[in-house]
Write a protein that holds these residues in place. Sequence first.
Motif, PDB file in Angstrom:
ATOM      1  N   TRP A  23       0.836  -1.213   0.000  1.00 32.22           N
ATOM      2  CA  TRP A  23       0.000   0.000   0.000  1.00 32.22           C
ATOM      3  C   TRP A  23       0.868   1.260   0.000  1.00 32.22           C
ATOM      4  O   TRP A  23       0.435   2.339  -0.411  1.00 32.22           O
ATOM      5  CB  TRP A  23      -0.891  -0.026   1.254  1.00 32.22           C
ATOM      6  CG  TRP A  23      -1.596   1.256   1.561  1.00 32.22           C
ATOM      7  CD1 TRP A  23      -2.785   1.697   1.044  1.00 32.22           C
ATOM      8  CD2 TRP A  23      -1.161   2.268   2.494  1.00 32.22           C
ATOM      9  NE1 TRP A  23      -3.113   2.919   1.591  1.00 32.22           N
ATOM     10  CE2 TRP A  23      -2.135   3.290   2.476  1.00 32.22           C
ATOM     11  CE3 TRP A  23      -0.053   2.406   3.334  1.00 32.22           C
ATOM     12  CZ2 TRP A  23      -2.027   4.427   3.280  1.00 32.22           C
ATOM     13  CZ3 TRP A  23       0.058   3.536   4.119  1.00 32.22           C
ATOM     14  CH2 TRP A  23      -0.921   4.531   4.083  1.00 32.22           C
ATOM     15  N   ARG A  24       2.111   1.139   0.407  1.00 32.95           N
ATOM     16  CA  ARG A  24       2.977   2.294   0.604  1.00 32.95           C
ATOM     17  C   ARG A  24       3.467   2.855  -0.730  1.00 32.95           C
ATOM     18  O   ARG A  24       3.790   2.100  -1.650  1.00 32.95           O
ATOM     19  CB  ARG A  24       4.171   1.914   1.482  1.00 32.95           C
ATOM     20  CG  ARG A  24       3.752   1.401   2.847  1.00 32.95           C
ATOM     21  CD  ARG A  24       4.925   0.839   3.623  1.00 32.95           C
ATOM     22  NE  ARG A  24       4.501   0.357   4.937  1.00 32.95           N
ATOM     23  CZ  ARG A  24       5.294  -0.272   5.791  1.00 32.95           C
ATOM     24  NH1 ARG A  24       6.570  -0.486   5.468  1.00 32.95           N
ATOM     25  NH2 ARG A  24       4.837  -0.683   6.955  1.00 32.95           N
ATOM     26  N   THR A  25       3.536   4.166  -0.816  1.00 27.65           N
ATOM     27  CA  THR A  25       4.031   4.857  -1.996  1.00 27.65           C
ATOM     28  C   THR A  25       5.051   5.904  -1.573  1.00 27.65           C
ATOM     29  O   THR A  25       5.201   6.203  -0.382  1.00 27.65           O
ATOM     30  CB  THR A  25       2.885   5.554  -2.750  1.00 27.65           C
ATOM     31  OG1 THR A  25       2.370   6.619  -1.918  1.00 27.65           O
ATOM     32  CG2 THR A  25       1.753   4.581  -3.084  1.00 27.65           C
ATOM     33  N   PRO A  50       8.159  -5.179  -1.016  1.00 31.23           N
ATOM     34  CA  PRO A  50       7.497  -5.412  -2.294  1.00 31.23           C
ATOM     35  C   PRO A  50       7.735  -4.325  -3.335  1.00 31.23           C
ATOM     36  O   PRO A  50       7.212  -4.407  -4.444  1.00 31.23           O
ATOM     37  CB  PRO A  50       6.015  -5.502  -1.920  1.00 31.23           C
ATOM     38  CG  PRO A  50       5.894  -4.709  -0.665  1.00 31.23           C
ATOM     39  CD  PRO A  50       7.195  -4.918   0.073  1.00 31.23           C
ATOM     40  N   GLY A  51       8.515  -3.304  -2.985  1.00 34.87           N
ATOM     41  CA  GLY A  51       9.039  -2.390  -3.987  1.00 34.87           C
ATOM     42  C   GLY A  51       8.149  -1.256  -4.434  1.00 34.87           C
ATOM     43  O   GLY A  51       8.515  -0.527  -5.356  1.00 34.87           O
ATOM     44  N   THR A  52       7.033  -1.044  -3.782  1.00 31.79           N
ATOM     45  CA  THR A  52       6.144   0.024  -4.254  1.00 31.79           C
ATOM     46  C   THR A  52       6.745   1.409  -4.018  1.00 31.79           C
ATOM     47  O   THR A  52       6.649   2.286  -4.885  1.00 31.79           O
ATOM     48  CB  THR A  52       4.764  -0.084  -3.589  1.00 31.79           C
ATOM     49  OG1 THR A  52       4.922  -0.249  -2.166  1.00 31.79           O
ATOM     50  CG2 THR A  52       3.995  -1.281  -4.143  1.00 31.79           C
ATOM     51  N   LEU A  57       9.942   5.891  -6.285  1.00 35.56           N
ATOM     52  CA  LEU A  57      11.104   6.786  -6.217  1.00 35.56           C
ATOM     53  C   LEU A  57      11.841   6.824  -7.549  1.00 35.56           C
ATOM     54  O   LEU A  57      12.353   7.877  -7.958  1.00 35.56           O
ATOM     55  CB  LEU A  57      12.043   6.345  -5.093  1.00 35.56           C
ATOM     56  CG  LEU A  57      11.544   6.595  -3.670  1.00 35.56           C
ATOM     57  CD1 LEU A  57      12.444   5.904  -2.648  1.00 35.56           C
ATOM     58  CD2 LEU A  57      11.456   8.090  -3.365  1.00 35.56           C
ATOM     59  N   ALA A  58      11.891   5.692  -8.255  1.00 37.09           N
ATOM     60  CA  ALA A  58      12.571   5.658  -9.550  1.00 37.09           C
ATOM     61  C   ALA A  58      11.914   6.585 -10.564  1.00 37.09           C
ATOM     62  O   ALA A  58      12.594   7.118 -11.448  1.00 37.09           O
ATOM     63  CB  ALA A  58      12.609   4.224 -10.079  1.00 37.09           C
ATOM     64  N   THR A  59      10.615   6.812 -10.441  1.00 33.31           N
ATOM     65  CA  THR A  59       9.932   7.713 -11.386  1.00 33.31           C
ATOM     66  C   THR A  59      10.327   9.172 -11.158  1.00 33.31           C
ATOM     67  O   THR A  59      10.150  10.000 -12.048  1.00 33.31           O
ATOM     68  CB  THR A  59       8.402   7.572 -11.290  1.00 33.31           C
ATOM     69  OG1 THR A  59       7.935   8.054 -10.013  1.00 33.31           O
ATOM     70  CG2 THR A  59       7.967   6.128 -11.484  1.00 33.31           C
ATOM     71  N   TYR A  60      10.854   9.473  -9.967  1.00 25.00           N
ATOM     72  CA  TYR A  60      11.339  10.831  -9.691  1.00 25.00           C
ATOM     73  C   TYR A  60      12.777  11.019 -10.171  1.00 25.00           C
ATOM     74  O   TYR A  60      13.293  12.150 -10.139  1.00 25.00           O
ATOM     75  CB  TYR A  60      11.268  11.122  -8.187  1.00 25.00           C
ATOM     76  CG  TYR A  60       9.861  11.309  -7.667  1.00 25.00           C
ATOM     77  CD1 TYR A  60       9.298  12.579  -7.546  1.00 25.00           C
ATOM     78  CD2 TYR A  60       9.077  10.215  -7.308  1.00 25.00           C
ATOM     79  CE1 TYR A  60       8.005  12.761  -7.070  1.00 25.00           C
ATOM     80  CE2 TYR A  60       7.781  10.379  -6.831  1.00 25.00           C
ATOM     81  CZ  TYR A  60       7.258  11.654  -6.721  1.00 25.00           C
ATOM     82  OH  TYR A  60       5.967  11.825  -6.266  1.00 25.00           O
ATOM     83  N   LEU A  61      13.418   9.934 -10.584  1.00 21.72           N
ATOM     84  CA  LEU A  61      14.815   9.978 -11.026  1.00 21.72           C
ATOM     85  C   LEU A  61      14.902   9.417 -12.445  1.00 21.72           C
ATOM     86  O   LEU A  61      15.567   8.399 -12.684  1.00 21.72           O
ATOM     87  CB  LEU A  61      15.691   9.162 -10.070  1.00 21.72           C
ATOM     88  CG  LEU A  61      15.528   9.455  -8.567  1.00 21.72           C
ATOM     89  CD1 LEU A  61      16.389   8.507  -7.745  1.00 21.72           C
ATOM     90  CD2 LEU A  61      15.860  10.899  -8.247  1.00 21.72           C
ATOM     91  N   ARG A  82       9.999  -6.901  -8.394  1.00 17.16           N
ATOM     92  CA  ARG A  82      10.384  -6.965  -9.815  1.00 17.16           C
ATOM     93  C   ARG A  82       9.148  -6.979 -10.709  1.00 17.16           C
ATOM     94  O   ARG A  82       9.125  -6.319 -11.765  1.00 17.16           O
ATOM     95  CB  ARG A  82      11.256  -8.188 -10.045  1.00 17.16           C
ATOM     96  CG  ARG A  82      12.614  -8.109  -9.338  1.00 17.16           C
ATOM     97  CD  ARG A  82      13.510  -9.302  -9.668  1.00 17.16           C
ATOM     98  NE  ARG A  82      14.805  -9.168  -8.988  1.00 17.16           N
ATOM     99  CZ  ARG A  82      15.138  -9.836  -7.881  1.00 17.16           C
ATOM    100  NH1 ARG A  82      14.291 -10.697  -7.334  1.00 17.16           N
ATOM    101  NH2 ARG A  82      16.326  -9.642  -7.322  1.00 17.16           N
ATOM    102  N   ALA A  83       8.120  -7.702 -10.309  1.00 14.61           N
ATOM    103  CA  ALA A  83       6.885  -7.742 -11.102  1.00 14.61           C
ATOM    104  C   ALA A  83       6.207  -6.381 -11.115  1.00 14.61           C
ATOM    105  O   ALA A  83       5.667  -5.952 -12.150  1.00 14.61           O
ATOM    106  CB  ALA A  83       5.942  -8.802 -10.543  1.00 14.61           C
TER     107      ALA A  83
END
Length: 275
Positions: A23-25, A50-52, A57-61, A82-83
């Motif tokens: 649920w975390r962003t 689970p990487g959310t 964060l990758a979308t900000y970089l 990864r999924a």
Amino acid sequence: MPQIEEAEYTHGHHESVLRSHAWRTAKNSAAYLLPHLQPDMTLLDIGCGPGTITVDLATYLPVGHVTGLDIPSATAALEHARAHAAERGVANVSFTTGSGLALPFPDGSFDVVHAHQVLQHVSDPAQMLREMRRVAKPGGGIVAARVGDVSAMLWYPDVPGLEEWREGYLAVARANGAEPDGGRRLHVWAKQAGYPKESFTLSVGSWCYYTEEERAWWSKLWAERTLASHFAVSAKKHGIYDDERLERDADAWRRWGAEEDGWFTLMGVEMIARV
């Protein structure tokens, strides 16, 4: 480096735990960090689960890169991560395993080193903060951490059994070698790790659950986590709980979730440190 004893991760990686963590962003869990990010930065996300948050964060970089790291036993969480990255089409992110107490990276590897809700689960938070600083780039690198504090959780109404759940959770987490009231100690851990006081700033973030949908989701998660996650295993192993008490605490969560005026909030203490 001498062998460092790892704490036992109280929550484990049961599906109910991953459902909660997914649920975390970046916005609801790392908003304090976002103003400090630049598009070409490299970032390490320790305890990525689970990487959310990591993928967000990758979308900000967009011309940078994010590395998510979790412990070797977090196989299901890393598969989910990864999924999730593939589903969102985010390519500037990768995932690996390792310990936050002995990070598998050279000195000065990252512009930003981030950990969300991890320090309260490790055996030596000051050592992890030293490692975070070590792999951050000197002369402007950022160490960012948000740490929960179980004793600072607030709820309404005072449903019988929930305070007993808190007492039990604190006892289990400490028996596992961790400090669940980490938020109030974050600045002290930073001091123990050698961070000059003038090098970091503190803030507080929170989550709040009060709508009927939010209450149902949060209470069901914790009832299930109480009975089925690694919490139950370690709670019984340490002799703190038996099956009857586990069911009693899970029922307290269900009863709170059914309260029309139910409200629950969690505090996270946040630190931004410049290296």
